[in-house]
Design a protein around this motif. Sequence first.
Motif, PDB file in Angstrom:
ATOM      1  N   MET A 144       0.820  -1.199   0.000  1.00  0.00           N
ATOM      2  CA  MET A 144       0.000   0.000   0.000  1.00  0.00           C
ATOM      3  C   MET A 144       0.864   1.263   0.000  1.00  0.00           C
ATOM      4  N   ALA A 145       1.985   1.213   0.696  1.00  0.00           N
ATOM      5  CA  ALA A 145       2.890   2.367   0.692  1.00  0.00           C
ATOM      6  C   ALA A 145       3.402   2.631  -0.712  1.00  0.00           C
ATOM      7  N   SER A 146       3.687   1.560  -1.444  1.00  0.00           N
ATOM      8  CA  SER A 146       4.145   1.687  -2.828  1.00  0.00           C
ATOM      9  C   SER A 146       3.064   2.347  -3.690  1.00  0.00           C
ATOM     10  N   GLN A 147       1.806   1.944  -3.502  1.00  0.00           N
ATOM     11  CA  GLN A 147       0.708   2.530  -4.272  1.00  0.00           C
ATOM     12  C   GLN A 147       0.505   4.002  -3.939  1.00  0.00           C
ATOM     13  N   LEU A 148       0.646   4.343  -2.666  1.00  0.00           N
ATOM     14  CA  LEU A 148       0.475   5.731  -2.246  1.00  0.00           C
ATOM     15  C   LEU A 148       1.587   6.612  -2.801  1.00  0.00           C
ATOM     16  N   MET A 149       2.807   6.100  -2.790  1.00  0.00           N
ATOM     17  CA  MET A 149       3.928   6.860  -3.340  1.00  0.00           C
ATOM     18  C   MET A 149       3.740   7.075  -4.836  1.00  0.00           C
ATOM     19  N   SER A 150       3.244   6.050  -5.507  1.00  0.00           N
ATOM     20  CA  SER A 150       2.982   6.163  -6.941  1.00  0.00           C
ATOM     21  C   SER A 150       1.903   7.209  -7.212  1.00  0.00           C
ATOM     22  N   PHE A 151       0.885   7.253  -6.360  1.00  0.00           N
ATOM     23  CA  PHE A 151      -0.210   8.202  -6.515  1.00  0.00           C
ATOM     24  C   PHE A 151       0.281   9.653  -6.456  1.00  0.00           C
ATOM     25  N   ILE A 152       1.228   9.924  -5.546  1.00  0.00           N
ATOM     26  CA  ILE A 152       1.720  11.306  -5.431  1.00  0.00           C
ATOM     27  C   ILE A 152       2.902  11.579  -6.358  1.00  0.00           C
ATOM     28  N   GLY A 153       3.330  10.547  -7.098  1.00  0.00           N
ATOM     29  CA  GLY A 153       4.423  10.737  -8.049  1.00  0.00           C
ATOM     30  C   GLY A 153       5.796  10.697  -7.422  1.00  0.00           C
ATOM     31  N   ALA A 154       5.935   9.963  -6.324  1.00  0.00           N
ATOM     32  CA  ALA A 154       7.222   9.861  -5.626  1.00  0.00           C
ATOM     33  C   ALA A 154       7.798   8.464  -5.794  1.00  0.00           C
ATOM     34  N   GLU A 155       9.106   8.363  -5.702  1.00  0.00           N
ATOM     35  CA  GLU A 155       9.787   7.074  -5.833  1.00  0.00           C
ATOM     36  C   GLU A 155       9.743   6.325  -4.508  1.00  0.00           C
ATOM     37  N   PHE A 156       9.403   5.057  -4.566  1.00  0.00           N
ATOM     38  CA  PHE A 156       9.386   4.211  -3.373  1.00  0.00           C
ATOM     39  C   PHE A 156      10.739   3.507  -3.275  1.00  0.00           C
TER      40      PHE A 156
END
Length: 220
Positions: A144-156
């Motif tokens: 879920m953290a990966s999906q949230l980072m992707s949503f805001i356009g940040a690298e996980f």
Amino acid sequence: MVFYSISGYGLKSKTFARCKIKKANMTQTERFHKCLDEFQKMCEESPHIILKTIRMRLSSIKHFMSELPNLKIIHLVRDPRATLISQSKLGMCKEAKGGIYGCTDKVCSQIENDLIEEEKIREEYPDRIFTVFYNQIARHPVKMASQLMSFIGAEFTDNAQSYVFNITSAGRNDTCIICTTRSNSTEHIEHWKKTMPRSFIDIVQSRCNFLLRRYEFEIV
């Protein structure tokens, strides 16, 4: 001051605490303002600025969407039964404050209003709001953290992945009711079932029935 109490938790906010140590020759007021200016500059230069708000209603945020075209909302939804047992333990459902019935009605009304506003925002700004459930994060924190980072356009990054694992699944002590670190986040989401009186559960499930079904929470 609130900022002093939280400055040691964030990865970047720790720089504020280190700054205060380095400038020990200044007065406390001078040190605070000097270090706060440096911290603000660092935040303004960051590609992403993330604000966590607690109990802020979506109706209070909606008007920012047109004013801030890059603003994105992550709407966290938690099972009202888990929310209410936590509030009860913190003394927020005492008779003087309306008791269990009043507490339940307040929480469920707030979530219902957020649901209405969430749908309005999604209709107008479909790519700028992400609804995530507390139990999803607890069961699959890294995913879920990966999906949230992707949503805001940040690298996980690997460091970020390691950090998420360590605060959710690494077996660290989590005796604090309101803390964010959990030894096992999956176990934590089911804890209300073991501690919430049956009568309290029935009250919540009756008042919040629409929400529980709308968000597909298990009825027990």
